[in-house]
Scaffold this active site. Structure first.
Site, PDB file in Angstrom:
ATOM      1  N   PHE A  24       1.675   4.381  -2.227  1.00  0.00           N
ATOM      2  CA  PHE A  24       2.633   3.646  -3.062  1.00  0.00           C
ATOM      3  C   PHE A  24       2.894   2.278  -2.433  1.00  0.00           C
ATOM      4  CE2 PHE A  24       6.578   2.884  -5.472  1.00  0.00           C
ATOM      5  CZ  PHE A  24       6.178   3.319  -6.719  1.00  0.00           C
ATOM      6  N   LYS A 217     -18.551  -4.319  -0.122  1.00  0.00           N
ATOM      7  CA  LYS A 217     -18.764  -4.568  -1.555  1.00  0.00           C
ATOM      8  C   LYS A 217     -20.258  -4.764  -1.839  1.00  0.00           C
ATOM      9  CE  LYS A 217     -14.124  -6.493  -1.744  1.00  0.00           C
ATOM     10  NZ  LYS A 217     -13.297  -7.693  -1.552  1.00  0.00           N
ATOM     11  N   GLY A 320      -5.288  -8.505  -5.091  1.00  0.00           N
ATOM     12  CA  GLY A 320      -3.891  -8.594  -5.510  1.00  0.00           C
ATOM     13  C   GLY A 320      -3.455  -7.331  -6.232  1.00  0.00           C
TER      14      GLY A 320
HETATM   15  N1  HSE Z   1      -9.100  -9.100   1.505  1.00  0.00           N
HETATM   16  C1  HSE Z   1      -9.904  -9.167   0.319  1.00  0.00           C
HETATM   17  C2  HSE Z   1     -10.068 -10.604  -0.119  1.00  0.00           C
HETATM   18  C3  HSE Z   1      -9.359  -8.373  -0.832  1.00  0.00           C
HETATM   19  O1  HSE Z   1      -9.594 -11.520   0.555  1.00  0.00           O
HETATM   20  O2  HSE Z   1     -10.696 -10.834  -1.141  1.00  0.00           O
HETATM   21  C4  HSE Z   1      -9.561  -6.912  -0.668  1.00  0.00           C
HETATM   22  O3  HSE Z   1     -10.908  -6.572  -0.650  1.00  0.00           O
END
Ligand code: HSE
Length: 443
Positions: A24, A217, A320
């Site tokens: 949360f 990613k 975000g």
């Molecule tokens: N810390 C990452 C960014 C977001 O700055 O894009 C989360 O993956």
């Protein structure tokens, strides 16, 4: 192949989907708020209500205005295993603890939505296998670039195509820093301090600035795009902490922007026809006319090249609370629809099982920024080093300094291992005072 275990029937139209929310923080609170505020719309989109029946938190006594105390528990595992829970939403972060909870959920026949890129990049194979064995869904759209539909695009929209290359700006913090350096001339340290002040960079910015976040990613995108398991540790990773204001200036003068790119490539050996895949993260010189060069501030963008679709670009906020909650809720709708109506979303499929290319074999063009003695014959000695390694030069630019000159060489395509050998040789020349930087060209 279809086995009995893979057949999945639904609860039925109008039935309620019981949801456990694990975590949360910023994202979990937004998921809870948006699901509550738009509950009627979600019911229509799903085919029945989705009800959060428990929220697992670290400290259940902390004040959380608007959240009924009876929903909170510090026993996540028991919540996951409750009979009235059909779907588990994991927004905790970290790897080991959420891995245990997600596996518990999948093994118990509950679908899972996770925003956890590190978990998926490290353990996708065992998670996918557990989902397959229980005939449930594992969704993770929010793990790559939040609400930018990257995972869905690779899993579903382009499932009929052959993806050749994905190049993405998938880390907002590093894009903010590089953009600030380019637009203000700031040093890396000053731009990082500004990113920290504005809340983009974490107190410990290592995962962002050293490229680890982008590498997770990249592993996910390469796995989905090339139907081949690519893990975090398979991704060659270099961050931006060595980029200097001088590199940025030299790049600008040559018509490039420096971006931290996650690059995933399907490679075909021209002589043998052998296929392989490569995933890497490194600072990259992007031509200023390329769409990725104009992705500024903390925005993300993913540029995809596919055989039939051609070039596609996806752009937006990659992080975000709200954008991440949007992606989680999109997954929640998809997973809940399948719980109600039966069936499963397209899952992981590593059928192609292509080998990973040796990084030394990967070919790129390089921008090499050197400080050299300013005297006759230096240029010839340097170009001989490249010629000896059969690498041709695209451009050579020299700027006079006080006692030395700055020499910037851009090569045609060369293998990584050959470039390494060239840089070693250049370093041995008396007239080369320093190889200041070697940055790849790309996009
Ligand atoms: N810390 C990452 C960014 C977001 O700055 O894009 C989360 O993956």
């Amino acid at each position: 192949m279809t086995s009995q275990a893979q057949v999945r029937t639904g609860k039925g139209e109008g039935e309620t989907v019981g949801v456990a929310l694990l975590g949360f923080g910023t994202v979990g609170a937004e998921v809870y708020r948006l699901l509550g505020e738009n509950s009627e719309a979600f019911t229509h989109r799903i085919g029945g209500p989705a009800e959060i029946r428990g929220i697992a938190v670290h400290n259940k006594n902390k004040q959380r205005p608007g959240v009924p105390a009876e929903l909170l528990t510090d026993d996540a595992k028991s919540l996951v295993l409750r009979d009235d829970i059909d779907l588990v939403v994991e927004v905790i972060g970290g790897i080991d603890y959420p891995r245990e909870l997600v596996l518990t959920a999948l093994n118990a026949g509950k679908s899972v939505v996770t925003a956890n890129k590190a978990l998926v990049a490290a353990h996708a194979d065992e998670l996918a296998e557990a989902a397959e064995n229980s005939a449930v869904d594992l969704y993770f759209e929010a793990a790559v670039a939040a609400a930018i539909p990257v995972v869905g695009m690779l899993r579903r929209s382009l499932a009929g195509d052959q993806i050749q290359r994905i190049s993405g700006i998938v880390n907002g913090t590093t894009n903010f820093i590089l953009d600030a350096m380019e637009s203000t001339g700031a040093s890396y340290e000053d731009a990082l301090a500004e990113a920290t002040r504005l809340g983009y960079a974490e107190a410990d910015p290592t995962a962002d600035v050293e490229g680890h976040d982008a590498a997770s990613k990249a592993a996910i995108m390469a796995s989905l795009g090339f139907h081949t398991r690519v893990k975090f540790e398979d991704v060659h990773c270099e961050g931006i902490s060595t980029i200097t204001a001088d590199d940025i200036e030299a790049a600008q003068e040559a018509g490039y922007s420096i971006k931290l790119l996650a690059i995933c490539e399907h490679l075909v050996n021209e002589e043998t026809g052998e296929e392989s895949v490569n995933a890497r993260v490194h600072p990259t010189l992007v031509p200023q006319e390329h769409p990725l060069a104009s992705v500024n501030k903390s925005f993300n963008a993913i540029f995809v090249e596919a055989e039939a679709a051609g070039e596609l670009m996806f752009y937006g906020n990659g992080a975000g609370g709200n954008p991440t909650a949007s992606a989680v809720l999109g997954d929640l709708v998809g997973a809940s629809r399948n719980i109600i109506h039966g069936g499963r979303a397209p899952g992981e499929n590593a059928y192609a099982n292509l080998p990973l290319a040796d990084f030394g074999d990967v070919r790129t063009c390089f921008h090499i920024n050197m400080e050299v003695a300013d005297r006759t014959g230096v240029l010839a000695a340097i170009s001989n080093v490249f010629a000896d390694h059969d690498v041709s030069l695209r451009t050579v630019r020299q700027e006079d300094g006080e006692s030395t000159a700055r020499l910037i060489v851009v090569t045609h395509s060369a293998q990584e291992r050959v470039l390494d050998a060239i840089v070693t040789k250049l370093g041995e020349l008396d007239d080369v005072k320093a190889v200041n930087s070697v940055i790849r060209l790309g996009a």
